[in-house]
Design an enzyme around this catalytic site. Structure first.
Site, PDB file in Angstrom:
ATOM      1  N   ARG A  47       0.829  -1.219   0.000  1.00  0.00           N
ATOM      2  CA  ARG A  47       0.000   0.000   0.000  1.00  0.00           C
ATOM      3  C   ARG A  47       0.859   1.264   0.000  1.00  0.00           C
ATOM      4  O   ARG A  47       0.494   2.273  -0.587  1.00  0.00           O
ATOM      5  CB  ARG A  47      -0.854   0.035   1.259  1.00  0.00           C
ATOM      6  CG  ARG A  47      -1.959  -0.966   1.247  1.00  0.00           C
ATOM      7  CD  ARG A  47      -2.927  -0.657   2.389  1.00  0.00           C
ATOM      8  NE  ARG A  47      -3.933  -1.695   2.478  1.00  0.00           N
ATOM      9  CZ  ARG A  47      -3.928  -2.648   3.394  1.00  0.00           C
ATOM     10  NH1 ARG A  47      -3.001  -2.689   4.318  1.00  0.00           N
ATOM     11  NH2 ARG A  47      -4.870  -3.568   3.395  1.00  0.00           N
ATOM     12  N   ASP A 181       5.913 -23.562   4.333  1.00  0.00           N
ATOM     13  CA  ASP A 181       6.131 -23.908   5.732  1.00  0.00           C
ATOM     14  C   ASP A 181       7.639 -23.848   5.850  1.00  0.00           C
ATOM     15  O   ASP A 181       8.341 -24.747   5.382  1.00  0.00           O
ATOM     16  CB  ASP A 181       5.618 -25.321   6.021  1.00  0.00           C
ATOM     17  CG  ASP A 181       5.757 -25.646   7.493  1.00  0.00           C
ATOM     18  OD1 ASP A 181       6.835 -25.395   8.053  1.00  0.00           O
ATOM     19  OD2 ASP A 181       4.785 -26.143   8.088  1.00  0.00           O
ATOM     20  N   HIS A 182       8.157 -22.787   6.451  1.00  0.00           N
ATOM     21  CA  HIS A 182       9.600 -22.581   6.322  1.00  0.00           C
ATOM     22  C   HIS A 182      10.423 -23.684   6.995  1.00  0.00           C
ATOM     23  O   HIS A 182      11.586 -23.872   6.682  1.00  0.00           O
ATOM     24  CB  HIS A 182      10.016 -21.168   6.786  1.00  0.00           C
ATOM     25  CG  HIS A 182      10.160 -21.005   8.262  1.00  0.00           C
ATOM     26  ND1 HIS A 182       9.119 -20.717   9.080  1.00  0.00           N
ATOM     27  CD2 HIS A 182      11.239 -21.087   9.075  1.00  0.00           C
ATOM     28  CE1 HIS A 182       9.535 -20.633  10.329  1.00  0.00           C
ATOM     29  NE2 HIS A 182      10.821 -20.853  10.352  1.00  0.00           N
ATOM     30  N   LYS A 186      14.226 -25.971   5.842  1.00  0.00           N
ATOM     31  CA  LYS A 186      15.458 -26.078   6.633  1.00  0.00           C
ATOM     32  C   LYS A 186      16.254 -27.291   6.156  1.00  0.00           C
ATOM     33  O   LYS A 186      15.711 -28.395   6.029  1.00  0.00           O
ATOM     34  CB  LYS A 186      15.124 -26.216   8.125  1.00  0.00           C
ATOM     35  CG  LYS A 186      14.588 -24.915   8.745  1.00  0.00           C
ATOM     36  CD  LYS A 186      14.352 -25.094  10.233  1.00  0.00           C
ATOM     37  CE  LYS A 186      13.561 -23.936  10.816  1.00  0.00           C
ATOM     38  NZ  LYS A 186      14.331 -22.772  11.152  1.00  0.00           N
ATOM     39  N   GLU A 220      11.677 -21.947  21.952  1.00  0.00           N
ATOM     40  CA  GLU A 220      12.238 -20.635  21.626  1.00  0.00           C
ATOM     41  C   GLU A 220      12.523 -19.905  22.926  1.00  0.00           C
ATOM     42  O   GLU A 220      11.729 -19.995  23.869  1.00  0.00           O
ATOM     43  CB  GLU A 220      11.236 -19.819  20.822  1.00  0.00           C
ATOM     44  CG  GLU A 220      11.007 -20.370  19.450  1.00  0.00           C
ATOM     45  CD  GLU A 220      10.091 -19.443  18.676  1.00  0.00           C
ATOM     46  OE1 GLU A 220      10.601 -18.541  18.015  1.00  0.00           O
ATOM     47  OE2 GLU A 220       8.872 -19.623  18.773  1.00  0.00           O
ATOM     48  N   ASP A 239       0.313 -21.494  15.661  1.00  0.00           N
ATOM     49  CA  ASP A 239       1.523 -20.852  15.156  1.00  0.00           C
ATOM     50  C   ASP A 239       2.622 -21.871  14.824  1.00  0.00           C
ATOM     51  O   ASP A 239       3.361 -21.708  13.863  1.00  0.00           O
ATOM     52  CB  ASP A 239       2.033 -19.879  16.237  1.00  0.00           C
ATOM     53  CG  ASP A 239       3.163 -19.000  15.751  1.00  0.00           C
ATOM     54  OD1 ASP A 239       3.022 -18.418  14.664  1.00  0.00           O
ATOM     55  OD2 ASP A 239       4.203 -18.902  16.442  1.00  0.00           O
ATOM     56  N   HIS A 244       4.529 -26.400  11.377  1.00  0.00           N
ATOM     57  CA  HIS A 244       5.918 -26.850  11.479  1.00  0.00           C
ATOM     58  C   HIS A 244       6.077 -28.213  12.177  1.00  0.00           C
ATOM     59  O   HIS A 244       6.716 -29.117  11.653  1.00  0.00           O
ATOM     60  CB  HIS A 244       6.753 -25.827  12.250  1.00  0.00           C
ATOM     61  CG  HIS A 244       6.634 -24.424  11.743  1.00  0.00           C
ATOM     62  ND1 HIS A 244       6.459 -24.131  10.418  1.00  0.00           N
ATOM     63  CD2 HIS A 244       6.685 -23.221  12.372  1.00  0.00           C
ATOM     64  CE1 HIS A 244       6.394 -22.821  10.258  1.00  0.00           C
ATOM     65  NE2 HIS A 244       6.525 -22.243  11.435  1.00  0.00           N
ATOM     66  N   LYS A 344       7.248 -20.580  23.848  1.00  0.00           N
ATOM     67  CA  LYS A 344       8.048 -19.355  23.850  1.00  0.00           C
ATOM     68  C   LYS A 344       8.602 -19.187  25.259  1.00  0.00           C
ATOM     69  O   LYS A 344       8.030 -19.680  26.226  1.00  0.00           O
ATOM     70  CB  LYS A 344       7.175 -18.150  23.519  1.00  0.00           C
ATOM     71  CG  LYS A 344       6.523 -18.264  22.147  1.00  0.00           C
ATOM     72  CD  LYS A 344       7.065 -17.241  21.194  1.00  0.00           C
ATOM     73  CE  LYS A 344       6.378 -17.279  19.855  1.00  0.00           C
ATOM     74  NZ  LYS A 344       7.289 -17.262  18.722  1.00  0.00           N
TER      75      LYS A 344
HETATM   76  C1  BG6 Z   1       7.160 -18.863  12.761  1.00  0.00           C
HETATM   77  C2  BG6 Z   1       6.294 -18.502  13.932  1.00  0.00           C
HETATM   78  O1  BG6 Z   1       6.441 -19.581  11.810  1.00  0.00           O
HETATM   79  O2  BG6 Z   1       8.241 -19.658  13.222  1.00  0.00           O
HETATM   80  C3  BG6 Z   1       7.095 -17.766  14.986  1.00  0.00           C
HETATM   81  O3  BG6 Z   1       5.240 -17.681  13.485  1.00  0.00           O
HETATM   82  C4  BG6 Z   1       8.299 -18.556  15.378  1.00  0.00           C
HETATM   83  O4  BG6 Z   1       6.301 -17.487  16.132  1.00  0.00           O
HETATM   84  C5  BG6 Z   1       9.082 -19.002  14.150  1.00  0.00           C
HETATM   85  O5  BG6 Z   1       9.104 -17.717  16.183  1.00  0.00           O
HETATM   86  C6  BG6 Z   1      10.169 -19.966  14.534  1.00  0.00           C
HETATM   87  O6  BG6 Z   1      10.957 -20.205  13.415  1.00  0.00           O
HETATM   88  P1  BG6 Z   1      12.474 -20.645  13.580  1.00  0.00           P
HETATM   89  O7  BG6 Z   1      12.934 -20.881  12.189  1.00  0.00           O
HETATM   90  O8  BG6 Z   1      13.182 -19.517  14.272  1.00  0.00           O
HETATM   91  O9  BG6 Z   1      12.443 -21.874  14.421  1.00  0.00           O
END
Ligand code: BG6
Length: 506
Positions: A47, A181-182, A186, A220, A239, A244, A344
């Protein structure tokens, strides 16, 4: 990549945090490795109003902020590929201007019609943007492929995921959809496949006959930071678990695919999701635990409790800790419990899969049930990425004392090899059209189905406790209750792969 890979990479939400922190630095890394197609343009869309020049400067600063770079030659070359266009996401008429801009870029840069649309926007736009793109024909593949990349969360629960699915599939086909899904990007998660299916020693043991239970942790040390607003409507289950952790569990549990074709791998992953035993709502209390971090002092510093974080409702019942126990009802895993937990404000940041092997049938040596703790295979996703095998050895000297010892491999020993970031890998795959590491619609829907009773129970059943845990600890005190057997607890992993225990270096 050959000429047929030429394309424009459009990022919606280009002024956002993810674009700066992850996407553009990852694109830059691909550029430096010469992995761009011959003709390429990056078009940032959001935007805010920027000129191309202003946006280029902002992206240059982002690369410098998030990467260690001595020589800026590559940045100057990379930044020339960057362009910017402003639109109102919910206004159809501005999509016509976007189409016009794309056409101009295609002609100027001689790129052709191939286009990736990456939605790095708030999730409420996931239904809207693709619909508008389709309305102006930008989903049409007659002049080149069109791919849509969607960040998580894919829906908020089963119902909203199904609605989103229908909306998307109205104008786009499944082959065009890439759900990020990151975790799947990895390197160490992909290595799970290689560890399992390229080694003759693990696979014969990888089943109910030899494995006692599987434990997956994603811890985390940070809190919700500046994302309180988003997180408070999400929570640990949505989340981290829905995507994940369940994906990692599926890769740990899947059968060998018939080939490395995306469909072959994703079929096997889907079968795992379909085999997870459904939880009855009345079983949620005994199969799931939730918690929320409380204020505390960590290494002498005061740390706010979750309810005092910016953007969080002071009476919030959103969980920052979630642990689940479940079974995969198939021939390989029948009866083997899977335990997964995430949270967390844990003492350290660590993600790992631990395969706990069954103890020997007869305790010959001293140590008794301590022997059962001996055989663990730890697959460390992050940090200190690597693999650790724990087993029992004779303590030198008289008698037959058994002590647990470690055999470990650390990725850092491969010093000449850089581990690419998850986004780098996934963006590259999206450019090539390789969907292996992206979640398919059915997987996402199955994951929501499985979690539905937990979501419902945590929302509606006032009797399901939300335990507090002081920030900087391993979650609620009673989290071990999930693990049924006497003398068994969760593992307490440390920063270094080879160490564990409550008191190690964090
Ligand atoms: C994200 C979550 O998908 O993954 C975050 O939304 C989280 O809350 C993060 O901190 C963790 O990713 P990584 O790669 O640091 O383990």
């Amino acid at each position: 990549m050959n000429n047929s890979g030429n394309h424009i990479y459009v990022i919606f939400g280009a002024s956002g945090d993810l674009t700066k922190r992850k996407l553009v630095p990852a694109l830059y890394d691909l550029f430096v490795q010469d992995l761009f197609p011959q003709k390429f343009a990056l078009l940032g869309v959001s935007r805010s109003h920027f000129t191309d020049e202003e946006f280029r400067e902002a992206m240059k600063s982002a690369i410098l902020a998030y990467k260690e770079i001595d020589d800026t030659t590559h940045i100057e070359a990379f930044i020339k590929t960057v362009h910017y266009h402003s639109i109102q996401f919910d206004d159809t008429s501005t999509y016509a201007t976007l189409k016009q801009r794309l056409n101009t870029l295609r002609t100027e840069e001689k790129i052709g019609g191939n286009t990736v649309f990456y939605l790095s926007t708030p999730p409420n736009l996931y239904g809207i943007i693709p619909q508008h793109l389709a309305a102006v024909g930008l989903n049409n593949q007659s002049d080149g492929w069109k791919r849509l990349i969607i960040e998580k969360p894919f829906g908020y629960d089963l119902e909203s995921a199904l609605i989103l699915k229908d909306k998307l599939l109205k104008d786009w086909n499944e082959e065009q959809l890439f759900r990020i899904d990151h975790y799947l990007g990895k390197e160490t998660v992909q290595n799970l496949l290689v560890t399992r299916f390229s080694n003759g020693i693990f696979e014969p043991l990888w089943n109910r006959n030899y494995i006692h239970h599987v434990e997956i942790t994603s811890a985390e040390s940070i809190g919700v930071e500046k994302r309180g607003g988003y997180y408070d409507s999400s929570g640990a289950l949505r989340d981290m678990v829905q995507n994940h952790l369940l994906q990692v569990a599926a890769i740990t549990a899947m059968e060998s695919p018939s080939s490395l074709e995306p469909a072959a791998i994703r079929n096997e992953i889907l079968k795992v999701f379909q085999s997870i035993r459904a939880l009855k709502i009345e079983d949620v209390k005994t199969n799931a635990i939730r918690g929320q971090y409380l204020e505390s002092t960590i290494k002498g510093e005061h740390v706010a409790g979750y309810r005092n974080e910016a953007g969080v409702n002071p009476a919030s019942i959103t969980e920052t800790y979630a642990a689940l126990k479940f079974y995969i009802d198939n021939w390989r895993w029948g009866g083997v419990p899977f335990y997964i937990r995430t949270g967390k404000r844990f003492p350290t940041r660590v993600t790992e899969v631990v395969i706990h092997f069954k103890p020997t049938p007869h305790f010959l040596f001293s140590g008794g049930s301590a022997n059962s703790a001996c055989n663990q295979l730890v697959i460390r996703i992050q940090p200190d990425e690597g693999i650790l095998l724990k087993f029992g050895m004779k303590t030198p000297g008289a008698g037959f004392e058994v002590q647990p010892v470690n055999m470990d491999f650390h990725y850092s020993d491969l010093t000449h090899q850089r581990i690419p970031s998850a986004y780098e890998r996934l963006i590259y795959d999206s450019m090539k059209g390789d969907a292996t590491l992206f979640a398919r619609t059915e997987e996402v829907i199955e994951a929501w189905k499985f979690l539905s009773p937990v979501i419902e129970s945590w929302k509606n059943d006032k009797e399901v406790p939300l335990y507090g845990y002081p920030a900087g600890t391993w979650g609620p005190e009673n989290s071990d209750e999930l693990i049924e057997e006497k003398d068994m607890t969760w593992r307490y992993p440390c920063k270094n792969l080879s160490d564990d225990g409550i008191y190690c270096e964090l």
